[in-house]
Write an enzyme that holds these catalytic residues in place. Structure first.
Site, PDB file in Angstrom:
ATOM      1  N   ASP A 237     -39.714 -24.142  29.852  1.00  0.00           N
ATOM      2  CA  ASP A 237     -39.221 -25.361  29.222  1.00  0.00           C
ATOM      3  C   ASP A 237     -40.260 -26.470  29.394  1.00  0.00           C
ATOM      4  O   ASP A 237     -40.665 -26.775  30.520  1.00  0.00           O
ATOM      5  CB  ASP A 237     -37.902 -25.762  29.890  1.00  0.00           C
ATOM      6  CG  ASP A 237     -37.187 -26.912  29.198  1.00  0.00           C
ATOM      7  OD1 ASP A 237     -37.862 -27.744  28.557  1.00  0.00           O
ATOM      8  OD2 ASP A 237     -35.954 -26.979  29.289  1.00  0.00           O
ATOM      9  N   GLY A 263     -37.975 -20.406  26.863  1.00  0.00           N
ATOM     10  CA  GLY A 263     -38.132 -21.845  26.835  1.00  0.00           C
ATOM     11  C   GLY A 263     -36.853 -22.630  27.011  1.00  0.00           C
ATOM     12  O   GLY A 263     -35.911 -22.207  27.681  1.00  0.00           O
ATOM     13  N   HIS A 264     -36.823 -23.795  26.370  1.00  0.00           N
ATOM     14  CA  HIS A 264     -35.738 -24.771  26.511  1.00  0.00           C
ATOM     15  C   HIS A 264     -34.393 -24.192  26.098  1.00  0.00           C
ATOM     16  O   HIS A 264     -33.385 -24.387  26.775  1.00  0.00           O
ATOM     17  CB  HIS A 264     -36.085 -25.984  25.634  1.00  0.00           C
ATOM     18  CG  HIS A 264     -35.146 -27.134  25.749  1.00  0.00           C
ATOM     19  ND1 HIS A 264     -35.028 -27.894  26.886  1.00  0.00           N
ATOM     20  CD2 HIS A 264     -34.281 -27.674  24.847  1.00  0.00           C
ATOM     21  CE1 HIS A 264     -34.139 -28.850  26.689  1.00  0.00           C
ATOM     22  NE2 HIS A 264     -33.657 -28.738  25.469  1.00  0.00           N
ATOM     23  N   PHE A 265     -34.370 -23.467  24.986  1.00  0.00           N
ATOM     24  CA  PHE A 265     -33.136 -22.853  24.497  1.00  0.00           C
ATOM     25  C   PHE A 265     -33.095 -21.384  24.896  1.00  0.00           C
ATOM     26  O   PHE A 265     -33.265 -20.477  24.073  1.00  0.00           O
ATOM     27  CB  PHE A 265     -33.020 -23.034  22.981  1.00  0.00           C
ATOM     28  CG  PHE A 265     -32.737 -24.455  22.568  1.00  0.00           C
ATOM     29  CD1 PHE A 265     -31.487 -25.014  22.769  1.00  0.00           C
ATOM     30  CD2 PHE A 265     -33.717 -25.238  21.991  1.00  0.00           C
ATOM     31  CE1 PHE A 265     -31.207 -26.315  22.398  1.00  0.00           C
ATOM     32  CE2 PHE A 265     -33.457 -26.548  21.624  1.00  0.00           C
ATOM     33  CZ  PHE A 265     -32.195 -27.091  21.821  1.00  0.00           C
TER      34      PHE A 265
END
Length: 286
Positions: A237, A263-265
Site C-alpha cells: 500500500d 496493494g491498498h485494495f
C-alpha cells in the site's frame, strides 16, 4: 442466496447498502475506504454469505448513496460515524463485527469508542490507527492540513481526484495488475466526478487531520477494552505502511496480523484468503 441492494433514508439522506446472509448469524458491518464504496466488498461478501449476516453501506458522497450539499451536511469523519450509528439503529442491529478499510477506519473506530459494548471484534484491512503507519504519499495532504490555502487545495485535487490516481490506488503494489477489473476504478471515478464531489473530498482530506489527532483516543480504547482484532494488510500500500499494521500489537493482546503481497485494495486479489481468515477468526471469538 442473492445480494440485496437497498436504500434507506437516515436523517434525510438516502444511504445505499448491500445486504446478504442470515440475520440470525453474526453481523459483519463492512465500512469502505477512499475512493471506493460497498462495491469493494462484493467478492468477500459472496464468500462469507453462508456463514454471516453481512451489511455494507456507502457513505454519503460515495458510491450510490446520496451526496447532500455541503450546506446540509458537514462532511467530517465524525459526522459520517454518527450517521452510520443512526444507520445501525434504524436497521435494528445490536452488535456486530467491524470490517474496515481505509476511510472505514476513522468511521468505525469512532463508532467503537462511542459504543464499545456493540463491538464483537475488529477487522482492519489497511485501516490505519497509528501515526507511524502514514507514508510519504500523504505529503500533499499534510501540507493542506498545515496551510489550507486554495493553492494547496488545488494541488491535492490534482494529485488525488483524477482517474490516474484512482487507477493507481487499485494497481500500485498489486501482485498482478491484470487481476484488477477496470470497472473498480472507473466506478469510483464516476462518483468522484459528480458535480460538487470535488469539494466533498477536499473537506474529508482536510478533516483527516482530526483522525490523526484522535489516534491516541482509539489506542486508549484498544488498551481499555481489548477487542480481538484481525489485521489483513496489503503490504505494498503506497499510503499505509506495514508498520501501521503491526502497531496494533502494542495495545491489543488478542491479535492476528497477516500481510499480503498486494496493494491498498487487498480484497481485489486476496478476497478468498481474507474470507477464510475472517471466518476462522470470528468463529473462534464470537
Amino acid at each position: 442466496m442473492r445480494m440485496e441492494n437497498k436504500t434507506i433514508k437516515i436523517n434525510g439522506i438516502n444511504i445505499f447498502y448491500r445486504e446478504i446472509g442470515d440475520q440470525s448469524k453474526t453481523t459483519i458491518l463492512m465500512l469502505h475506504g477512499y475512493p471506493s464504496s460497498s462495491h469493494m466488498f462484493r467478492d468477500i461478501m459472496d464468500e462469507l454469505k453462508n456463514d454471516f449476516h453481512l451489511i455494507a453501506p456507502d457513505f454519503p458522497g460515495f458510491g450510490f448513496s446520496e451526496q447532500p450539499s455541503r450546506d446540509k451536511f458537514n462532511y467530517t469523519f465524525q459526522n459520517i460515524a454518527d450517521l452510520m450509528k443512526d444507520f445501525t439503529n434504524e436497521l435494528g442491529l445490536e452488535k456486530w463485527v467491524l470490517f474496515m478499510q481505509d476511510y472505514g477506519g476513522p468511521v468505525g473506530f469512532r463508532m467503537a469508542v462511542a459504543e464499545p459494548h456493540r463491538i464483537q471484534a475488529l477487522i482492519t484491512q489497511n485501516a490505519n490507527a497509528y501515526e507511524e503507519g502514514l507514508l510519504d504519499a500523504w505529503a500533499p495532504i499534510c501540507r493542506l492540513w498545515d496551510e489550507p490555502t486554495q493553492e494547496n487545495k488545488d494541488a491535492v485535487a490534482i494529485k488525488m481526484l483524477g482517474i490516474e490516481t484512482t487507477k493507481f490506488l487499485y494497481q500500485e503494489g498489486a501482485k498482478s495488475p491484470v487481476n484488477i477489473g477496470p470497472e473498480t476504478y472507473h466506478l469510483d471515478q464516476l462518483a468522484l466526478d459528480r458535480e460538487g464531489n470535488r469539494e466533498v473530498q477536499l473537506d474529508l482530506f482536510y478533516d483527516y487531520r482530526n483522525n490523526v489527532k484522535d489516534y491516541p483516543k482509539w489506542q486508549h480504547y484498544f488498551r481499555e477494552h481489548q477487542p480481538s482484532i484481525l489485521v489483513v494488510w496489503g503490504e505494498n500500500d503506497p499510503f499505509f505502511g506495514t508498520i501501521g499494521a503491526k502497531a496494533f500489537a502494542k495495545d491489543i493482546k488478542d491479535i492476528e496480523v497477516h500481510l499480503f503481497n498486494t496493494g491498498h485494495f487487498a480484497l481485489e486479489e486476496e478476497y478468498e484468503s481474507i474470507a477464510a481468515l475472517t471466518k476462522s477468526f470470528i468463529e473462534k471469538r464470537v
